[in-house]
Design an enzyme around this catalytic site. Structure first.
Site, mmCIF file in Angstrom:
data_model
loop_
_atom_site.group_PDB
_atom_site.id
_atom_site.type_symbol
_atom_site.label_atom_id
_atom_site.label_comp_id
_atom_site.label_asym_id
_atom_site.label_seq_id
_atom_site.Cartn_x
_atom_site.Cartn_y
_atom_site.Cartn_z
ATOM 1 N N VAL A 1 0.757 -1.219 0.006
ATOM 2 C CA VAL A 1 0.143 0.003 -0.038
ATOM 3 C C VAL A 1 0.943 1.233 -0.122
ATOM 4 C CG1 VAL A 1 -1.816 1.266 1.149
ATOM 5 C CG2 VAL A 1 -1.889 -1.329 1.189
ATOM 6 N N ASP B 1 10.407 3.292 6.447
ATOM 7 C CA ASP B 1 10.216 1.969 7.080
ATOM 8 C C ASP B 1 11.426 1.796 7.846
ATOM 9 O OD1 ASP B 1 8.389 -0.295 5.250
ATOM 10 O OD2 ASP B 1 10.143 -0.939 6.620
ATOM 11 N N ARG C 1 14.550 -3.443 3.151
ATOM 12 C CA ARG C 1 13.597 -2.858 2.121
ATOM 13 C C ARG C 1 13.870 -1.679 1.475
ATOM 14 N NH1 ARG C 1 9.612 -3.573 -1.750
ATOM 15 N NH2 ARG C 1 7.581 -2.370 -1.387
ATOM 16 N N THR D 1 -2.908 -4.413 9.121
ATOM 17 C CA THR D 1 -3.982 -4.790 10.193
ATOM 18 C C THR D 1 -4.274 -6.070 10.214
ATOM 19 O OG1 THR D 1 -5.463 -3.397 8.986
ATOM 20 C CG2 THR D 1 -4.568 -2.219 10.943
ATOM 21 N N THR E 1 -6.869 -0.413 6.994
ATOM 22 C CA THR E 1 -8.260 -1.263 7.375
ATOM 23 C C THR E 1 -8.628 -1.285 8.911
ATOM 24 O OG1 THR E 1 -8.389 -2.015 5.012
ATOM 25 C CG2 THR E 1 -10.104 -2.386 6.614
ATOM 26 N N CYS F 1 -6.975 -8.516 3.259
ATOM 27 C CA CYS F 1 -8.031 -7.627 3.183
ATOM 28 C C CYS F 1 -9.417 -8.638 3.456
ATOM 29 C CB CYS F 1 -8.262 -6.817 1.883
ATOM 30 S SG CYS F 1 -7.141 -5.448 1.830
ATOM 31 N N ARG G 1 0.620 -13.296 2.391
ATOM 32 C CA ARG G 1 -0.123 -12.830 3.880
ATOM 33 C C ARG G 1 -1.520 -13.635 3.631
ATOM 34 N NH1 ARG G 1 -0.173 -6.666 4.314
ATOM 35 N NH2 ARG G 1 -0.280 -6.775 2.027
#
Length: 427
Positions: free
Chosen positions: A14, A32, A37, A91, A126, A266, A337
């Protein structure tokens, strides 16, 4: 008036596309805590495959003092001058499907350490309705010593990124925005509208924006659960679910959902956030949780169907060689994930089979770390007793199944991706 300077906290699926988009117009620092990364991004490479190197290199700058462009860093000092902080942390839920806000609250604490008067903190993660103002804002106030809606302000603009989708990119998806005061709401909306060509929708409050996001995925989850249940019913009747859906789909208002494994960060998670909050108000959501139970059962269902087909064809299930094609949660995406392919694999292991996982998109190290499973990026040169396609990667479309099959091999297509003539059964 101070120029817009944006810090994007979290450079995952995201955060990175968002940071790149804003960097086409503003000074952006991508923050980050993962040095590896940050190093790869500053070298113009994105291991998540969300951004092509050309698109990333186009906006990268060598330091945080440039007027426009993206600089990635692990140094908190590099985001001190920013006046917009956009938090894009994951989340997830725990093993009991309880919301885990650990990453979100940690990021809030980080931002609070550099928060100044007049700054705006925008959340994209979210969450359940109320999380921004009831869980995150208190952390910002406590750690910064500043007063909410007096010294600093907040906004919420839920992410709508579709991982792996190179057509419906972030700038082409309408963005919901909101703010903690009417004036801040307009500022947040104006900020996003300046880069999102699809436009924005200004919600009446942060809670409305939070609720809108969480029901988007809950609605999809319930619709897919309905079709998954149909797949189980019609399987017992020996009726092809996809032929049924094609026929029903000739009516103009029939919703075109398909059966499958429902995972990811999600759809497979967000309904639990809404259910968690509903329970706090004394309401037990029946349809939402029933949908989750149906979708969570599909991995075991697929494995059992494969085993049944093997038995019918006279293939010994115990010690059989099974090839599972795909371990990511969706096609042409590296994200593993909450992938429900793991449920299929673990069930096949329980049946006593030897499972080989082949996925050219997934990072084997990540798969090992998350699930303690071995995934390969190159296809082993051997034949299998069963081949199970679980993810519709484009690379799988033209696989030569004849080279992979034994005389009695079973081919099961979870995604209805291949020619029906080449498979024994589809979900």
């Amino acid at each position: 008036m101070k120029e817009v300077e944006i810090a994007v906290i979290g450079l995952g699926y995201v955060g990175l596309p968002l940071a790149r988009l804003f960097a086409t117009k503003y000074k952006v620092v991508g923050f980050d805590i993962n040095q590896q990364r940050v190093t790869e991004l500053m070298a113009g490479k994105d291991s998540t495959l969300e951004l092509e190197s050309a698109a990333l290199n186009e906006v990268l700058v060598k330091n945080a003092t440039n007027e426009k462009g993206l600089y990635c860093s692990t140094n908190i000092a590099d985001i001190k001058s920013c006046n917009y902080y956009i938090i894009t942390m994951p989340t997830p839920v725990d093993k009991n499907n309880t919301p885990v806000l650990t990453h979100l609250l940690a990021a809030s604490k980080t931002v609070a350490s550099v928060l100044k008067k007049g700054d705006i903190v925008i959340y994209e993660s979210t969450v359940y309705p109320g999380a921004t103002e009831e869980d995150c804002i208190p952390v910002l106030e406590k750690e910064s010593g500043l007063v909410f809606n007096k010294d600093f302000f907040a906004g919420y603009s839920p992410e709508r990124i579709n991982p792996g989708d190179k057509v419906n990119t972030i700038d082409k998806i309408l963005k919901i925005t909101s703010g903690s005061t009417p004036t801040i709401a307009k500022k947040v909306d104006t900020l996003y509208a300046s880069v999102v060509t699809a436009g924005t929708y200004l919600a009446s409050s942060i809670k409305v924006a939070e609720a809108a996001k969480v029901i988007e995925n809950s609605q999809r989850d319930i619709n897919i659960a309905f079709v998954n249940e149909l797949a189980k019913i019609f399987n017992l009747m020996d009726i092809n679910i996809h032929e049924v859906l094609a026929a029903a789909g000739t009516k103009w208002n029939f919703l075109p959902f398909k059966p499958g494994l429902v995972g990811g960060h999600c759809i497979g998670v967000d309904p639990y956030y809404l259910a968690h909050k509903a329970k706090e108000f004394g309401y037990h959501p029946e349809i939402i949780l029933a949908g989750r139970r149906v979708n969570d059962s599909m991995g075991a269902f697929v494995a059992a169907e494969v085993a049944k087909l093997m038995i019918k064809k006279g293939v010994e299930v115990k010690d059989a060689e099974v090839l599972v094609l795909g371990i990511t949660f969706k096609e042409d995406c590296s994200d593993v994930r909450n992938t429900k392919v793991v449920d299929v694999v673990n069930e096949l292991f329980d049946f006593g089979t030897n499972v080989t996982i082949y996925d050219p998109c997934a990072d084997p190290i990540q798969v090992q770390k998350e699930y303690n499973l071995v995934s390969q990026r190159s296809l082993p040169n051997k034949k299998y007793d069963a081949i199970v396609l679980t993810v519709a990667h484009a690379e799988f479309k033209n696989l030569d199944l004849k080279k992979l099959k034994k005389e009695k091999s079973v081919v099961y297509d979870v995604k209805n991706f291949w020619n029906p003539k080449d498979v024994n059964k589809s979900l």
